[in-house]
Design an enzyme around this catalytic site. Structure first.
Site, PDB file in Angstrom:
ATOM      1  N   GLU A 159     -35.007  49.290 -35.228  1.00  0.00           N
ATOM      2  CA  GLU A 159     -35.162  47.764 -35.431  1.00  0.00           C
ATOM      3  C   GLU A 159     -33.930  47.158 -34.604  1.00  0.00           C
ATOM      4  OE1 GLU A 159     -37.322  46.441 -37.054  1.00  0.00           O
ATOM      5  OE2 GLU A 159     -38.095  48.446 -37.718  1.00  0.00           O
ATOM      6  N   ASP A 215     -38.244  52.425 -29.567  1.00  0.00           N
ATOM      7  CA  ASP A 215     -37.949  53.842 -29.916  1.00  0.00           C
ATOM      8  C   ASP A 215     -36.906  54.512 -29.038  1.00  0.00           C
ATOM      9  OD1 ASP A 215     -39.430  53.894 -32.127  1.00  0.00           O
ATOM     10  OD2 ASP A 215     -41.152  54.887 -31.049  1.00  0.00           O
TER      11      ASP A 215
END
Length: 412
Positions: A275, A356
Site C-alpha cells: 500500500e 508489489d
C-alpha cells in the site's frame, strides 16, 4: 440510428456475458487443481468451496446485469424517458431545480431497484459461504446513510453545474469541468474524515508486536506512521482487505481487522509495504489526473453534441430538456468506453505490479507478501483459475497465482 445504438449496446452486453460464461466454463474444468506454491495452505475442499462461491456470484451477477440492462433499455428506448422529462418540466420549477430533481429521483429509484439484489447477495450468497456478519439493522442503516450521502453530494454537484449552464451558455463545459474536478478533489479530501467514519470505526493498529514494525517500515519510506489505521470491517464481513485512501495531507492506509487477525506480523508489514508503494508511486494522483483530463474532453464533447441538437433524435425522441439529454449522452459514452475497458484494467494491473515491486524492495522479503496473498486467496475464496481473456478484460489486479509466482521468482 436508434436500431444501430440498440445493436451496439446488445453487442457490448453479449461480449460481457460471453466472457463471464467463458470464465465459468474455465473454472469448472480447472477449478479442482491446486496451483503450484499453494499446497499446504489451500486443499481440495477449499478449492471446491472457492469454485462454488465464484460460480454463485457470477451467475447472480449475470441475472443482475440482465435486469439492469433491460430496465435501462426500456427507459431509454420504450418511451418512459420523454414522459418522465415532461412530468419534471411540468412541475414549474426553475431549470436548476428541475434538472437536479430529475437525477435525484432517478438515483433514488435505482437504489430501490438494487435492494433485492443487495439483500440476496449479502444474506444468501455471502452468508452461505460464511462471510456475512452484518445484521439486517446494520444493512438498512448503511443503505440509508449511503443513499443520503449520495443524494446530498450529487444534489450539490448538479445544482452547481446547472447554475453554471444558466450563467455561461457558451462556456459552461469549461466551468462545469472545473466544478467537477474541484468537487472530486473535495470529496477525496473529506472522505477519510467525514464519510468513511460513518461506516467504519478507525483506530491505530493494535496487533501486538506490530507497532514498532510499522514505525520502522514507514520511517524507511519517509512517511508518518500515524497514517496507518485499522477498521472494524468484521462487523459486516469476514473478508480481509487493505486499501489506500485520500490525497495530500489526508492520505492514509487502512487495514481490515479481519486481515490483522489472520496474517503474521511479517505478512501484514508486507501488505502495508504494498500500500505504501501505491502512495510513493502516486498512483491515485496519476489516475485522478487522467480522469480529469478525460472528463474535460467529455464535457466539451457533450457541449458540442447538445448544441448540435440531434441527441434526442438518435433515440427516437422528439425533444428532451437540457438536463435529460445527459442520460442518453451517458449511454453513448458507455458504448465508446467499453472497448477501452481492458486498457484501464491493464493500467491498474501495472500499478499493482509496481506496488508489489516497491513492497519487495522496502520490506526486503518477497515471500512474506506472497504468503500473505496465498492466505488472503484462501480466506476470501478467490478464483485461482480465471480465464485469461476474462482476467485481461476485467481484472484490476493480476491473477493471484501469477502474482505469487512473480513474487517468489523475485525472492530467488
Amino acid at each position: 440510428m436508434t436500431t444501430f445504438l440498440l445493436l451496439m449496446y446488445l453487442f457490448t452486453l453479449l461480449a460481457g456475458l460471453l466472457l463471464r460464461l467463458l470464465n465459468q466454463a474455465h473454472l469448472k474444468i480447472h477449478g479442482a487443481v491446486v496451483p503450484a506454491g499453494f499446497e499446504g495452505v489451500i486443499d481440495g475442499e477449499v478449492l471446491r468451496k472457492a469454485s462454488a462461491y465464484t460460480l454463485d456470484n457470477s451467475r447472480f451477477g449475470l441475472i443482475e446485469t440482465l435486469f439492469d440492462s433491460t430496465v435501462l433499455l426500456l427507459f431509454l428506448f420504450a418511451g418512459p424517458l420523454p414522459l418522465y422529462d415532461r412530468w419534471i418540466q411540468g412541475l414549474g420549477l426553475s431549470p436548476v431545480l428541475s434538472g437536479t430533481l430529475f437525477y435525484l429521483l432517478l438515483l433514488t429509484a435505482k437504489s430501490l431497484l438494487d435492494i433485492p439484489f443487495s439483500l440476496y447477495r449479502t444474506f444468501v450468497i455471502e452468508a452461505r459461504y460464511g462471510f456475512n456478519t452484518q445484521t439486517l439493522g446494520l444493512w438498512i442503516a448503511d443503505l440509508l446513510k449511503g443513499l443520503a450521502i449520495s443524494l446530498v453530494l450529487l444534489g450539490v454537484l448538479l445544482a452547481g453545474g446547472f447554475q453554471l449552464v444558466e450563467a455561461s451558455p457558451d462556456y459552461w463545459w469549461l466551468w462545469g469541468w472545473g466544478l467537477f474536478a474541484g468537487f472530486t478533489l473535495f470529496v477525496m479530501l473529506i472522505s477519510p474524515y467525514v464519510i468513511e467514519p460513518l461506516f467504519f470505526r478507525f483506530e491505530p493498529v493494535r496487533k501486538e508486536g506490530l507497532e514498532e514494525g510499522i514505525k520502522a517500515l514507514m520511517a524507511r519510506a519517509g512517511l508518518a506512521a500515524g497514517r496507518v489505521f485499522q477498521v472494524d470491517a468484521s462487523r459486516r464481513s469476514h473478508h480481509g482487505n487493505a486499501y489506500f485512501t485520500g490525497i495530500g495531507r489526508v492520505k492514509r492506509i487502512v487495514l481490515f481487522d479481519t486481515l490483522l487477525e489472520r496474517l503474521s506480523a511479517a505478512e501484514i508489514l508486507a501488505i502495508l509495504a504494498h500500500e505504501i508503494g501505491h502512495w510513493k508511486k502516486r498512483h491515485i494522483l496519476k489516475r485522478l489526473f487522467a480522469t480529469e483530463l478525460l472528463a474535460l474532453g467529455g464535457f466539451y464533447l457533450a457541449y458540442r453534441l447538445i448544441g448540435w441538437g440531434g441527441v434526442p433524435d438518435l433515440f427516437g425522441i422528439d425533444t428532451l430538456s437540457f438536463a435529460a439529454q445527459w442520460l442518453p449522452l451517458a449511454f453513448l459514452g458507455s458504448l465508446v468506453v467499453f472497448p477501452f475497458t481492458p486498457v484501464s484494467a491493464w493500467l491498474s494491473r501495472r500499478d499493482e505490479g509496481q506496488a508489489d515491486g516497491y513492497a519487495c524492495a522496502l520490506h526486503g522479503n518477497p515471500e512474506d507478501l506472497a504468503s500473505a496473498l496465498v492466505k488472503l486467496a484462501r480466506d476470501n475464496l478467490a478464483n485461482l483459475h480465471p480465464h485469461p481473456w476474462y482476467a485481461a478484460f476485467y481484472f484490476s489486479h493480476p491473477p493471484v497465482v501469477e502474482r505469487v509466482r512473480r513474487l517468489r521468482a523475485e525472492g530467488k
